[in-house]
Write a protein that holds these residues in place. Structure first.
Motif, PDB file in Angstrom:
ATOM      1  N   CYS A  75       0.827  -1.212   0.000  1.00 12.95           N
ATOM      2  CA  CYS A  75       0.000   0.000   0.000  1.00 12.95           C
ATOM      3  C   CYS A  75       0.857   1.255   0.000  1.00 12.95           C
ATOM      4  N   THR A  76       1.889   1.258   0.821  1.00 10.56           N
ATOM      5  CA  THR A  76       2.775   2.427   0.875  1.00 10.56           C
ATOM      6  C   THR A  76       3.442   2.671  -0.470  1.00 10.56           C
TER       7      THR A  76
ATOM      8  N   LEU B 154       1.394   4.427  -3.118  1.00 12.97           N
ATOM      9  CA  LEU B 154       1.428   5.881  -2.975  1.00 12.97           C
ATOM     10  C   LEU B 154       2.719   6.449  -3.561  1.00 12.97           C
TER      11      LEU B 154
ATOM     12  N   LEU C 236      -0.996  12.157   1.084  1.00 14.27           N
ATOM     13  CA  LEU C 236      -1.415  10.772   1.287  1.00 14.27           C
ATOM     14  C   LEU C 236      -0.296   9.940   1.903  1.00 14.27           C
TER      15      LEU C 236
ATOM     16  N   ASP D 284      -0.334   7.954   5.472  1.00 18.97           N
ATOM     17  CA  ASP D 284       0.041   6.544   5.570  1.00 18.97           C
ATOM     18  C   ASP D 284       1.104   6.328   6.636  1.00 18.97           C
TER      19      ASP D 284
ATOM     20  N   VAL E  18      -5.577   0.657   6.404  1.00 13.56           N
ATOM     21  CA  VAL E  18      -4.905   0.923   5.133  1.00 13.56           C
ATOM     22  C   VAL E  18      -4.897  -0.358   4.302  1.00 13.56           C
TER      23      VAL E  18
ATOM     24  N   SER F  33      -5.332  -2.159   0.236  1.00 17.67           N
ATOM     25  CA  SER F  33      -4.996  -1.868  -1.160  1.00 17.67           C
ATOM     26  C   SER F  33      -6.147  -1.153  -1.865  1.00 17.67           C
TER      27      SER F  33
ATOM     28  N   ARG G 262      -8.572   0.734  -0.536  1.00 15.53           N
ATOM     29  CA  ARG G 262      -8.737   2.107  -0.055  1.00 15.53           C
ATOM     30  C   ARG G 262      -7.636   3.024  -0.589  1.00 15.53           C
ATOM     31  N   VAL G 263      -6.436   2.501  -0.658  1.00 14.28           N
ATOM     32  CA  VAL G 263      -5.328   3.307  -1.174  1.00 14.28           C
ATOM     33  C   VAL G 263      -5.562   3.656  -2.641  1.00 14.28           C
ATOM     34  N   LYS G 264      -6.009   2.701  -3.429  1.00 17.55           N
ATOM     35  CA  LYS G 264      -6.289   2.959  -4.847  1.00 17.55           C
ATOM     36  C   LYS G 264      -7.397   3.990  -5.013  1.00 17.55           C
TER      37      LYS G 264
ATOM     38  N   CYS H  59      -8.126   6.373  -2.853  1.00 22.15           N
ATOM     39  CA  CYS H  59      -7.560   7.671  -2.467  1.00 22.15           C
ATOM     40  C   CYS H  59      -6.693   8.254  -3.578  1.00 22.15           C
TER      41      CYS H  59
END
Length: 337
Positions: free
Chosen positions: A71-72, A75, A129, A133, A148, A150, A152-154, A156
């Motif tokens: 996830c990090t 970003l 973002l 994170d 957090v 995958s 939700r990150v996409k 965002c």
């Protein structure tokens, strides 16, 4: 983000040649000495190449190696894309416009201004973002994987780019509808933003992001310090004499990374926004904003260094890419962490 014309149509014929000699309404070139132009072109071209090259390495690394599909790093990938576009699109066009002549037409001028607002805003949004994170990872580690994900990150990331696009469309709505609305001569590429829109842009792309990033950095730093004190207190209770205690590596790395982010973002952004405020007060001419604009673009060259060069995995992936081992079968499964 406000853009200013770098040409001066009030120059006399002796001060500069025409951009389009056959046109009676042509703008005039900004007179530059050969030595000055050589130095500037070399410097700006080098910055452009480094920006494109470094961010392209980040994009290829995160996209190719499966161990980096976190996830990090999603970003970081989004940030690298926005910074890559700054180097690939905005920097070359700014070099191209160095003599104050735009040869690509009004439509290309409008698209250039739109992409400038888009990628710079997206770059700032991605930094916010990433700060969020890291804040959750350090301050709420037990619930990090639940909060957090995958998906939700996409979402965002998509919202960040959509918001940046809407912001650019709103700022440039007149220019996109009539590309030559602000041009006073042939060969000019200029955007005029009124005071109200400029203030909105100032808040959206500078004040609000820096406040959020600064707040999150202070919270992360506070957690790191409190953990250090707790460890010192715990060890002191069972140990006689002074004890040397260090802050946990993960927390210290997050604090340092966010600290560098805040410092570099301020150094690259403050001069430009101070200039735009001064320009609104007629303290400076519009043509003097070129250096400040390049300083903001330069932030896209620094970002991959801040976010990626601190990590050992990047050095491993760069070695694999540059030695062409990336083309080997199953290279995407290589252990880089």
């Amino acid at each position: 983000m406000r853009r200013f014309c770098s040409c001066n149509i009030m120059d006399t014929p002796e001060e500069g040649a025409l951009c389009f000699p056959l046109s009676n309404h042509s703008c005039r070139k900004i007179p530059r000495s050969q030595s000055e132009a050589t130095v500037i072109y070399t410097l700006l071209s080098s910055i452009t190449f480094i920006t494109v090259f470094l961010n392209l390495l980040v994009i290829v690394s995160i996209h190719h190696f499966r161990q980096l599909h976190s996830c990090t790093n999603l970003l970081l990938l989004s940030l690298a894309v926005s910074d890559f576009l700054v180097g690939f699109l905005q920097m070359p066009f700014q070099i191209f416009y160095y003599h104050g002549c735009w040869y690509l037409g009004d439509f290309a001028c409008a698209l250039n201004n739109f992409s400038s607002f888009l990628v710079v805003s997206a770059s700032v949004g991605n930094m916010v973002l990433i700060s969020v994170d890291r804040y959750i990872a350090v301050c709420e580690p037990m619930s990090y994987h639940a909060k957090v994900t995958s998906g939700r990150v996409k979402v965002c990331i998509c919202l960040c780019w959509m918001f940046s696009s809407l912001h650019a469309v709103w700022i440039l709505r007149d220019l996109l509808g009539e590309p030559d609305v602000y041009n006073s001569c042939v060969g000019e590429c200029v955007i005029i933003v009124n005071y109200a829109e400029g203030m909105v842009d100032l808040v959206v792309t500078f004040l609000a992001p820096i406040m959020v990033i600064s707040y999150l950095y202070l919270r992360v730093f506070g957690v790191a310090v409190s953990h250090s004190r707790a460890m010192r207190s715990q060890i002191s209770s069972v140990t006689v004499g002074p004890v040397s205690v260090t802050i946990p590596k993960t927390e210290m790395k997050a604090a340092k990374t966010l600290g560098l982010l805040v410092i570099v973002f301020l150094l690259c952004s403050c001069p430009y926004y101070c200039f735009t405020v001064a320009a609104d007060s007629n303290l400076f001419g519009a043509s003097s904003g070129e250096a400040e604009l390049w300083l903001i673009y330069f932030n896209s060259c620094i970002n991959p260094i801040i976010y990626v060069f601190c990590y050992p995995w990047f050095r491993k992936t760069v070695k694999i890419i540059l030695t062409l081992k990336i083309f080997k079968t199953d290279s995407c499964e290589a252990k880089v962490l």
